[in-house]
Design a protein around this motif. Structure first.
Motif, PDB file in Angstrom:
ATOM      1  N   SER A  99       0.731  -1.274  -0.033  1.00 56.79           N
ATOM      2  CA  SER A  99       0.103  -0.012   0.123  1.00 56.79           C
ATOM      3  C   SER A  99       0.581   1.309   0.001  1.00 56.79           C
ATOM      4  CB  SER A  99      -0.888   0.173   1.131  1.00 56.79           C
ATOM      5  OG  SER A  99      -0.287   0.357   2.491  1.00 56.79           O
ATOM      6  N   TYR A 100       2.188   1.154  -0.117  1.00 58.51           N
ATOM      7  CA  TYR A 100       3.105   2.428   0.088  1.00 58.51           C
ATOM      8  C   TYR A 100       3.086   2.973  -1.309  1.00 58.51           C
ATOM      9  CZ  TYR A 100       4.337   1.668   4.806  1.00 58.51           C
ATOM     10  OH  TYR A 100       4.425   1.357   6.189  1.00 58.51           O
ATOM     11  N   ALA A 101       2.387   2.678  -2.332  1.00 53.62           N
ATOM     12  CA  ALA A 101       2.381   3.352  -3.597  1.00 53.62           C
ATOM     13  C   ALA A 101       1.198   3.625  -4.278  1.00 53.62           C
ATOM     14  CB  ALA A 101       3.262   2.482  -4.808  1.00 53.62           C
ATOM     15  N   PRO A 102       0.127   4.450  -3.452  1.00 49.24           N
ATOM     16  CA  PRO A 102      -0.909   4.841  -4.134  1.00 49.24           C
ATOM     17  C   PRO A 102      -0.733   5.421  -5.618  1.00 49.24           C
ATOM     18  CG  PRO A 102      -0.954   5.458  -1.757  1.00 49.24           C
ATOM     19  CD  PRO A 102       0.400   4.936  -2.005  1.00 49.24           C
ATOM     20  N   PHE A 103      -1.476   5.216  -6.531  1.00 45.33           N
ATOM     21  CA  PHE A 103      -1.286   5.417  -7.839  1.00 45.33           C
ATOM     22  C   PHE A 103      -2.633   5.742  -8.551  1.00 45.33           C
ATOM     23  CE2 PHE A 103       0.065   3.256 -12.189  1.00 45.33           C
ATOM     24  CZ  PHE A 103       0.450   4.654 -12.717  1.00 45.33           C
ATOM     25  N   GLY A 104      -2.759   6.916  -9.398  1.00 43.22           N
ATOM     26  CA  GLY A 104      -3.973   7.188  -9.880  1.00 43.22           C
ATOM     27  C   GLY A 104      -4.447   8.726  -9.904  1.00 43.22           C
ATOM     28  N   PRO A 105      -5.495   9.201  -9.877  1.00 46.47           N
ATOM     29  CA  PRO A 105      -6.703   8.253 -10.324  1.00 46.47           C
ATOM     30  C   PRO A 105      -6.800   7.843 -11.921  1.00 46.47           C
ATOM     31  CG  PRO A 105      -7.358  10.574 -10.226  1.00 46.47           C
ATOM     32  CD  PRO A 105      -5.894  10.419  -9.868  1.00 46.47           C
ATOM     33  N   ALA A 106      -5.948   8.636 -12.622  1.00 47.04           N
ATOM     34  CA  ALA A 106      -6.078   8.393 -14.139  1.00 47.04           C
ATOM     35  C   ALA A 106      -4.597   8.592 -14.766  1.00 47.04           C
ATOM     36  CB  ALA A 106      -7.030   9.363 -14.762  1.00 47.04           C
ATOM     37  N   ILE A 107      -4.367   8.358 -16.057  1.00 48.81           N
ATOM     38  CA  ILE A 107      -3.204   8.766 -16.847  1.00 48.81           C
ATOM     39  C   ILE A 107      -3.571   9.785 -17.848  1.00 48.81           C
ATOM     40  CG2 ILE A 107      -1.601   7.945 -18.380  1.00 48.81           C
ATOM     41  CD1 ILE A 107      -1.796   5.219 -17.330  1.00 48.81           C
ATOM     42  N   ARG A 108      -2.982  10.879 -17.889  1.00 44.75           N
ATOM     43  CA  ARG A 108      -3.224  11.732 -18.843  1.00 44.75           C
ATOM     44  C   ARG A 108      -2.068  11.690 -19.758  1.00 44.75           C
ATOM     45  NH1 ARG A 108      -7.076  15.285 -20.240  1.00 44.75           N
ATOM     46  NH2 ARG A 108      -7.365  16.140 -17.967  1.00 44.75           N
ATOM     47  N   THR A 109      -2.567  11.407 -21.119  1.00 46.24           N
ATOM     48  CA  THR A 109      -1.656  10.851 -22.368  1.00 46.24           C
ATOM     49  C   THR A 109      -0.748  12.086 -22.592  1.00 46.24           C
ATOM     50  OG1 THR A 109      -3.427  11.396 -23.788  1.00 46.24           O
ATOM     51  CG2 THR A 109      -3.090   9.187 -23.175  1.00 46.24           C
ATOM     52  N   ALA A 110       0.350  11.605 -22.951  1.00 44.36           N
ATOM     53  CA  ALA A 110       1.497  12.759 -23.067  1.00 44.36           C
ATOM     54  C   ALA A 110       1.314  13.653 -24.188  1.00 44.36           C
ATOM     55  CB  ALA A 110       2.875  11.771 -23.577  1.00 44.36           C
ATOM     56  N   ASP A 111       0.514  13.463 -25.146  1.00 37.53           N
ATOM     57  CA  ASP A 111       0.120  14.409 -26.065  1.00 37.53           C
ATOM     58  C   ASP A 111      -0.633  15.578 -25.676  1.00 37.53           C
ATOM     59  OD1 ASP A 111      -2.087  12.500 -26.098  1.00 37.53           O
ATOM     60  OD2 ASP A 111      -3.321  13.573 -27.106  1.00 37.53           O
ATOM     61  N   GLU A 112      -1.303  15.524 -24.348  1.00 34.44           N
ATOM     62  CA  GLU A 112      -1.912  16.579 -23.628  1.00 34.44           C
ATOM     63  C   GLU A 112      -1.123  17.156 -22.573  1.00 34.44           C
ATOM     64  OE1 GLU A 112      -6.520  15.049 -24.522  1.00 34.44           O
ATOM     65  OE2 GLU A 112      -5.862  15.069 -22.619  1.00 34.44           O
ATOM     66  N   VAL A 113       0.189  16.783 -22.434  1.00 38.30           N
ATOM     67  CA  VAL A 113       1.054  17.504 -21.456  1.00 38.30           C
ATOM     68  C   VAL A 113       2.314  17.917 -22.166  1.00 38.30           C
ATOM     69  CG1 VAL A 113       2.150  17.136 -19.266  1.00 38.30           C
ATOM     70  CG2 VAL A 113       0.424  15.874 -19.798  1.00 38.30           C
ATOM     71  N   PRO A 114       2.012  19.311 -22.714  1.00 41.29           N
ATOM     72  CA  PRO A 114       3.307  19.482 -23.788  1.00 41.29           C
ATOM     73  C   PRO A 114       4.525  20.006 -22.969  1.00 41.29           C
ATOM     74  CG  PRO A 114       1.535  21.438 -23.279  1.00 41.29           C
ATOM     75  CD  PRO A 114       1.018  20.288 -22.774  1.00 41.29           C
ATOM     76  N   ASP A 115       4.356  19.999 -21.527  1.00 44.86           N
ATOM     77  CA  ASP A 115       5.731  20.317 -20.832  1.00 44.86           C
ATOM     78  C   ASP A 115       5.415  19.799 -19.315  1.00 44.86           C
ATOM     79  OD1 ASP A 115       8.038  21.090 -19.759  1.00 44.86           O
ATOM     80  OD2 ASP A 115       7.721  23.401 -20.106  1.00 44.86           O
ATOM     81  N   PRO A 116       5.967  18.724 -19.289  1.00 45.60           N
ATOM     82  CA  PRO A 116       6.072  18.025 -18.020  1.00 45.60           C
ATOM     83  C   PRO A 116       6.640  18.821 -16.750  1.00 45.60           C
ATOM     84  CG  PRO A 116       7.444  16.673 -19.099  1.00 45.60           C
ATOM     85  CD  PRO A 116       7.035  17.976 -20.129  1.00 45.60           C
ATOM     86  N   GLN A 117       7.493  19.778 -17.054  1.00 49.08           N
ATOM     87  CA  GLN A 117       8.122  20.508 -16.264  1.00 49.08           C
ATOM     88  C   GLN A 117       7.631  21.824 -15.707  1.00 49.08           C
ATOM     89  OE1 GLN A 117      10.515  17.514 -16.213  1.00 49.08           O
ATOM     90  NE2 GLN A 117      10.403  19.109 -14.670  1.00 49.08           N
ATOM     91  N   ARG A 118       5.938  22.038 -15.925  1.00 44.84           N
ATOM     92  CA  ARG A 118       5.195  23.158 -15.546  1.00 44.84           C
ATOM     93  C   ARG A 118       4.010  22.758 -15.163  1.00 44.84           C
ATOM     94  NH1 ARG A 118       5.251  27.727 -20.523  1.00 44.84           N
ATOM     95  NH2 ARG A 118       4.056  28.590 -18.596  1.00 44.84           N
ATOM     96  N   LEU A 119       3.969  21.608 -14.217  1.00 37.68           N
ATOM     97  CA  LEU A 119       2.632  21.233 -13.633  1.00 37.68           C
ATOM     98  C   LEU A 119       2.601  21.588 -12.167  1.00 37.68           C
ATOM     99  CD1 LEU A 119       2.722  17.766 -15.119  1.00 37.68           C
ATOM    100  CD2 LEU A 119       1.410  19.856 -15.895  1.00 37.68           C
ATOM    101  N   ASP A 120       1.741  22.253 -11.521  1.00 39.83           N
ATOM    102  CA  ASP A 120       1.448  22.413 -10.312  1.00 39.83           C
ATOM    103  C   ASP A 120       1.158  21.127  -9.545  1.00 39.83           C
ATOM    104  OD1 ASP A 120       1.803  25.127 -10.099  1.00 39.83           O
ATOM    105  OD2 ASP A 120      -0.129  25.532 -10.540  1.00 39.83           O
ATOM    106  N   LEU A 121       1.708  20.880  -8.218  1.00 43.42           N
ATOM    107  CA  LEU A 121       1.468  19.662  -7.465  1.00 43.42           C
ATOM    108  C   LEU A 121       1.314  19.986  -5.910  1.00 43.42           C
ATOM    109  CD1 LEU A 121       4.308  17.078  -7.546  1.00 43.42           C
ATOM    110  CD2 LEU A 121       4.631  19.701  -7.792  1.00 43.42           C
ATOM    111  N   GLY A 122       0.548  19.162  -5.342  1.00 40.41           N
ATOM    112  CA  GLY A 122       0.164  19.415  -3.913  1.00 40.41           C
ATOM    113  C   GLY A 122      -0.210  18.377  -3.253  1.00 40.41           C
ATOM    114  N   LEU A 123      -0.348  18.461  -1.852  1.00 43.71           N
ATOM    115  CA  LEU A 123      -1.027  17.255  -1.115  1.00 43.71           C
ATOM    116  C   LEU A 123      -1.520  17.933   0.291  1.00 43.71           C
ATOM    117  CD1 LEU A 123       0.435  13.867  -0.289  1.00 43.71           C
ATOM    118  CD2 LEU A 123       0.152  15.352   1.620  1.00 43.71           C
TER     119      LEU A 123
END
Length: 271
Positions: free
Chosen positions: A167-191
């Motif tokens: 259980s130490y790797a919660p994963f999801g809820p979905a996969i956004r395909t790479a064609d819809e993420v033009p730059d993976p170095q510009r994404l906000d993230l938080g918890l």
């Protein structure tokens, strides 16, 4: 596309495309080759989402945000100097759980169960000795992983048991395909834990970019379709709070990444 794995009323798991508050049934072949829906559609509220896939291998990246390096050196006895190369570790596929599935807290084993919101990179084709400038073409899509860690289960500096338990790797809820993420170095993230913000960052602050990580890992290890790279955590882990704060049964953890969604998991007593 936003791709999900789901079931209805405990039935077989299916592949689907999520659009707003609906899930459209498809097949793995259609999903990979055309992205079209092939069957029924269901309200999102009527389905149970699961981890998007079972990774062949999960490669974790440690100390990949400047502020997290500083807080880890202060609270976890790691090196205060910035890494010169990516710090790699692994998690087994048995650690994966999906949205709303429990994070297991065994109080006989840990009193320092911690969180880390991370961008998960899903590999789409075999990558071996890939150049950084070509690396993003090997990415199928992006998801969310919560790198759960029992800080008091590190063994002589090794992280595998601390980070690899069930259980130490919660994963999801979905996969956004790479064609819809033009730059993976510009994404906000938080918890958030119980609705309170604990982490807030942006992938722009990674020490080693997604492309650099793929190039580095593939220099000596073949990456295969379905492998996942968990790219590291921004600042704000529980061990670095004042005073330190760790997960306990009854807590609810929500990890969110822009354009992908929120991965929500309760913490339950596993004794």
């Amino acid at each position: 596309m936003l791709l999900v794995t789901y079931s209805i009323d405990g039935g077989a798991r299916r592949v689907g495309v999520q659009r707003d508050n609906e899930v459209f049934e498809t097949t793995a072949e259609s999903m990979l080759h055309s992205g079209t829906e092939t069957g029924a559609r269901h309200p999102l509220s009527a389905v149970t989402l699961h981890a998007p896939l079972r990774p062949g291998k999960i490669i974790g990246i440690g100390l990949n945000y400047t502020e997290h390096v500083a807080e880890s050196a202060r609270t976890l006895d790691t090196d205060k100097e910035l890494p010169q190369r990516p710090v790699l570790f692994s998690k087994p596929a048995t650690a994966v759980v999906g949205p709303e599935e429990p994070i297991l807290h065994n109080g006989d084993m840990t009193q320092q169960l911690d969180w880390e919101c991370e961008l998960a990179v899903v590999i789409g084709r075999t990558a071996r000795r890939v150049r950084a400038e070509d690396a993003l073409s090997y990415v199928f899509g992006y998801s969310v992983m919560n790198d759960i860690s029992a800080r008091d289960q590190r063994r002589s500096g090794q992280w595998f048991f601390s980070k690899g338990q069930d259980s130490y790797a919660p994963f999801g809820p979905a996969i956004r395909t790479a064609d819809e993420v033009p730059d993976p170095q510009r994404l906000d993230l938080g918890l958030k834990v119980n609705g309170e913000v604990k982490q807030k960052g942006n992938t722009a602050h990674m020490l080693f970019s997604v492309a650099t990580l793929i190039a580095d890992i593939s220099s000596g290890m073949t990456l295969e379709p379905g492998d996942v790279i968990a790219t590291g955590s921004p600042q704000g882990v529980g061990a670095a709070q004042t005073p330190p704060q760790f997960l306990t049964p009854g807590d609810v953890v929500e990890a969110t990444i822009e354009g992908i969604g929120t991965l929500r998991n309760p913490v339950v007593d596993a004794r």
